[in-house]
Design an enzyme around this catalytic site. Structure first.
Site, PDB file in Angstrom:
ATOM      1  N   SER A 141       0.867  -1.109  -0.024  1.00  0.00           N
ATOM      2  CA  SER A 141      -0.098   0.127   0.043  1.00  0.00           C
ATOM      3  C   SER A 141       0.800   1.224  -0.231  1.00  0.00           C
ATOM      4  O   SER A 141       1.780   1.266   0.708  1.00  0.00           O
ATOM      5  CB  SER A 141      -0.939   0.010   1.185  1.00  0.00           C
ATOM      6  OG  SER A 141      -1.633   1.279   1.372  1.00  0.00           O
ATOM      7  N   TYR A 154      -1.587  -0.785  10.316  1.00  0.00           N
ATOM      8  CA  TYR A 154      -1.672  -1.346   8.788  1.00  0.00           C
ATOM      9  C   TYR A 154      -0.299  -1.100   8.076  1.00  0.00           C
ATOM     10  O   TYR A 154       0.065  -1.947   7.448  1.00  0.00           O
ATOM     11  CB  TYR A 154      -2.800  -0.718   7.881  1.00  0.00           C
ATOM     12  CG  TYR A 154      -3.080  -1.220   6.718  1.00  0.00           C
ATOM     13  CD1 TYR A 154      -3.624  -2.177   6.196  1.00  0.00           C
ATOM     14  CD2 TYR A 154      -2.585  -0.137   5.694  1.00  0.00           C
ATOM     15  CE1 TYR A 154      -3.956  -2.511   5.063  1.00  0.00           C
ATOM     16  CE2 TYR A 154      -2.854  -0.329   4.291  1.00  0.00           C
ATOM     17  CZ  TYR A 154      -3.386  -1.398   4.126  1.00  0.00           C
ATOM     18  OH  TYR A 154      -3.651  -1.999   2.685  1.00  0.00           O
TER      19      TYR A 154
END
Length: 246
Positions: A141, A154
């Site tokens: 990401s 995350y």
């Protein structure tokens, strides 16, 4: 002759969003696709049905990637159905949009186990079971580089995935296996749209050079390229697919 004819791909978290598009893109390129899901069998079967309707080959296989035994069983099923595994896409992931202060032990454990442990278990299995000249593609990401609040745990898991990608690439070169990561920016998935306020979504759009969120359809072609012979000289890399967001 399609780019991925006779190849078999496992896509973890393949039932929705980016994972579903990756499954359909790989199938369109000729690959047999194993659509992994954790709980949403109905969504996974829809992806399989779509692939079959287009003349492709696919099966849906349940499995929790946070458990090494279930990752092993996922490879077992792929080999039983299609003979060998050539491509692994580690896409399964979870996120809790909370500050570090608000994140519970249980939430941090879940994010780590699915995102980081899951990718690790997949790569470890691939080390001995992927065919010569195979491909590992990890879905990271762009949030890793963006320093966004409420993304801390995350980003920690995706940062770990990126470092595993680099090390694993060096380890697998002798078998002509490439290992890369694709790093999407903010993308218009069901999960993202449901869990973010409209004001935040607009801010994310404006971070892109094109003034929009990514679409799931932006990701599949990049994965197909890396999975094909065209991507054979690329390994150990993290490739941003984010419209200039980060």
């Amino acid at each position: 002759m399609k780019k991925l004819d006779s190849k078999t791909a496992i896509v973890t978290g393949g039932s929705r969003g980016i994972g579903a598009n990756i499954c359909m893109s790989l199938a369109a390129a000729g690959a047999n696709v194993v659509v992994n899901y954790a709980q949403n069998q109905e969504a996974a079967e829809r992806v399989v049905s779509e692939i079959l309707s287009q003349g492709g080959k696919a099966i849906a296989v349940a499995g929790d990637v946070s458990k090494s035994t279930e990752v092993k069983q996922l490879f077992d099923r792929a080999e039983s159905e299609f003979g060998q595994v050539d491509i692994l896409v580690n896409n399964a992931g979870v996120v809790h949009y909370k500050t570090i202060a608000e994140t519970t032990d249980e939430e941090f454990d879940q994010v780590m186990k699915v995102n980081a442990y899951g990718a690790f278990y997949g790569m470890r299995e691939a080390a001995t079971r992927l065919a010569e000249g195979g491909r590992v593609i990890n879905i990271s990401s762009s949030a890793v580089r963006m320093m966004l609040p409420t993304y801390g745990p995350y980003c920690a898991t995706k940062g770990a995935m990126e470092q595993l990608t680099r090390s694993f690439a060096k380890e697998m070169g002798s078998r002509r296996i490439t290992v890369n990561a694709v790093s999407p920016g903010p993308t218009e998935t069901e999960l993202f749209m449901e869990n973010n306020e409209s004001e935040k979504i607009e801010r994310m759009k404006n971070l892109s050079a094109f003034g929009r969120l990514g679409k799931v359809e932006d990701m599949g072609p990049v994965v197909v390229f890396l999975a094909s012979e065209d991507g054979g000289w690329i390994t150990g890399q993290v490739i941003p697919v984010n419209g200039g967001t980060a």
